[in-house]
Design a protein around this motif. Structure first.
Motif, mmCIF file in Angstrom:
data_model
loop_
_atom_site.group_PDB
_atom_site.id
_atom_site.type_symbol
_atom_site.label_atom_id
_atom_site.label_comp_id
_atom_site.label_asym_id
_atom_site.label_seq_id
_atom_site.Cartn_x
_atom_site.Cartn_y
_atom_site.Cartn_z
ATOM 1 N N PRO A 65 -4.055 18.341 -2.793
ATOM 2 C CA PRO A 65 -5.007 18.162 -1.689
ATOM 3 C C PRO A 65 -4.277 18.056 -0.356
ATOM 4 N N PRO A 66 -4.950 18.417 0.732
ATOM 5 C CA PRO A 66 -4.319 18.244 2.041
ATOM 6 C C PRO A 66 -4.146 16.762 2.359
ATOM 7 N N ARG A 67 -3.101 16.454 3.087
ATOM 8 C CA ARG A 67 -2.817 15.058 3.438
ATOM 9 C C ARG A 67 -3.411 14.766 4.814
ATOM 10 N N VAL A 68 -4.299 13.784 4.879
ATOM 11 C CA VAL A 68 -4.993 13.433 6.115
ATOM 12 C C VAL A 68 -4.389 12.148 6.669
ATOM 13 N N THR A 69 -3.997 12.188 7.942
ATOM 14 C CA THR A 69 -3.486 11.003 8.627
ATOM 15 C C THR A 69 -4.159 10.919 9.994
ATOM 16 N N ALA A 70 -4.231 9.704 10.520
ATOM 17 C CA ALA A 70 -4.873 9.495 11.820
ATOM 18 C C ALA A 70 -4.161 8.382 12.557
ATOM 19 N N GLY A 71 -4.249 8.448 13.857
ATOM 20 C CA GLY A 71 -3.679 7.412 14.700
ATOM 21 C C GLY A 71 -4.490 7.294 15.970
ATOM 22 N N ALA A 72 -3.936 6.629 16.942
ATOM 23 C CA ALA A 72 -4.639 6.421 18.208
ATOM 24 C C ALA A 72 -4.760 7.743 18.958
ATOM 25 N N GLY A 73 -5.936 8.331 18.906
ATOM 26 C CA GLY A 73 -6.200 9.549 19.661
ATOM 27 C C GLY A 73 -5.903 10.843 18.935
ATOM 28 N N TRP A 74 -5.557 10.818 17.671
ATOM 29 C CA TRP A 74 -5.261 12.060 16.953
ATOM 30 C C TRP A 74 -5.661 11.955 15.490
ATOM 31 N N LEU A 75 -5.885 13.125 14.899
ATOM 32 C CA LEU A 75 -6.186 13.261 13.480
ATOM 33 C C LEU A 75 -5.459 14.507 12.997
ATOM 34 N N ALA A 76 -4.763 14.401 11.878
ATOM 35 C CA ALA A 76 -3.971 15.521 11.374
ATOM 36 C C ALA A 76 -4.273 15.761 9.904
ATOM 37 N N VAL A 77 -4.291 17.034 9.533
ATOM 38 C CA VAL A 77 -4.440 17.447 8.140
ATOM 39 C C VAL A 77 -3.253 18.330 7.816
ATOM 40 N N ARG A 78 -2.439 17.876 6.863
ATOM 41 C CA ARG A 78 -1.219 18.582 6.494
ATOM 42 C C ARG A 78 -1.424 19.254 5.150
ATOM 43 N N GLY A 79 -1.472 20.583 5.135
ATOM 44 C CA GLY A 79 -1.610 21.351 3.914
ATOM 45 C C GLY A 79 -0.267 21.870 3.450
ATOM 46 N N PRO A 80 -0.270 22.711 2.406
ATOM 47 C CA PRO A 80 1.015 23.217 1.901
ATOM 48 C C PRO A 80 1.696 24.194 2.861
ATOM 49 N N TRP A 81 0.950 24.837 3.735
ATOM 50 C CA TRP A 81 1.548 25.854 4.601
ATOM 51 C C TRP A 81 1.636 25.436 6.053
ATOM 52 N N ARG A 82 0.707 24.589 6.518
ATOM 53 C CA ARG A 82 0.715 24.241 7.929
ATOM 54 C C ARG A 82 0.038 22.894 8.148
ATOM 55 N N THR A 83 0.244 22.376 9.353
ATOM 56 C CA THR A 83 -0.375 21.122 9.764
ATOM 57 C C THR A 83 -1.314 21.411 10.920
ATOM 58 N N CYS A 84 -2.542 20.942 10.803
ATOM 59 C CA CYS A 84 -3.523 21.071 11.876
ATOM 60 C C CYS A 84 -3.749 19.699 12.471
#
Length: 173
Positions: A65-84
Motif C-alpha cells: 500500500p502507499p505510505r501516507v504521512t502528514a505534517g503541518a501544512g502538507w500531506l504526502a503519499v509515497r508509492g513504489p515509484w514516486r511520492t506525491c
C-alpha cells in the motif's frame, strides 16, 4: 532549533507496517510455493527461478500500500515509484470518488495533485487532524474553491465512526 529532516517528521499511517508485512508475506509465500511446485515437478531451471522471483517481486509491488504521512501544512503519499505531496494549507480543489475503492483527490495552488484512500484518514486521527487543520487554513485564505462540502461530509463520517467506537468500547452501545 529544527533539523533539516523535520519537514518529513509528522503523522504516519499506523497500519502501514502491518500491511507491508502482509504484502511481503504473500509475495514470499507465492514465490516459495511456486518454486517448490516447480522443483517437485522436476522442471525447475535457473530461468524459471528468475521468472518466479520476478513474479513474486511484482506481486509485492502490487500489494504494497502507499505510505501516507502528514505534517503541518502538507500531506504526502509515497508509492513504489514516486511520492506525491500537496500543501494542505493551499488547497484549491478536493474531489471524492466513490465506488469499489473510495478515494480523495486533492489539488493545491502549486499544481500538485494527490490521491489517497479515505479509509486511511478514518483510521489515523493524526493524519486527519493535519489535513483538517490545513483545509481550515485554505478556507480562511480563500484558496479552496471546490470541495469544502466533500470534506465536511467526510468530517461528519469520521466523527460518527469515532463516536460509535467510543460507545462500543465503553459498553454503552
Amino acid at each position: 532549533m529544527r533539523r533539516s529532516d523535520d519537514q518529513w517528521a509528522g503523522a504516519g499511517d499506523r497500519h502501514w507496517r502491518g500491511s507491508a508485512r502482509l504484502a511481503a508475506s504473500c509475495a514470499a509465500l507465492f514465490g516459495a510455493m511456486s518454486l517448490l511446485v516447480d522443483w517437485d515437478a522436476g522442471s525447475l531451471t535457473p530461468l524459471r527461478v528468475v521468472l518466479w522471483l520476478g513474479l513474486s517481486a511484482a506481486l509485492f509491488t502490487v500489494l504494497l500500500p502507499p505510505r501516507v504521512t502528514a505534517g503541518a501544512g502538507w500531506l504526502a503519499v509515497r508509492g513504489p515509484w514516486r511520492t506525491c505531496m500537496v500543501h494542505t494549507d493551499a488547497l484549491t480543489t478536493v474531489w471524492r470518488y466513490d465506488g469499489v475503492s473510495s478515494h480523495l483527490v486533492l489539488r493545491d495552488t502549486y499544481g500538485h495533485r494527490l490521491e489517497l484512500d479515505s479509509r486511511v484518514l478514518a483510521a489515523n486521527p493524526l493524519i486527519w487532524h493535519a489535513l483538517d487543520t490545513g483545509v481550515r487554513r485554505s478556507v480562511e485564505r480563500g484558496t479552496l474553491r471546490q470541495g469544502a462540502e466533500v470534506l465536511e461530509r467526510l468530517r461528519h463520517h469520521i466523527d460518527d465512526e469515532t463516536a460509535q467506537a467510543v460507545l462500543r468500547v465503553s459498553g454503552l452501545s
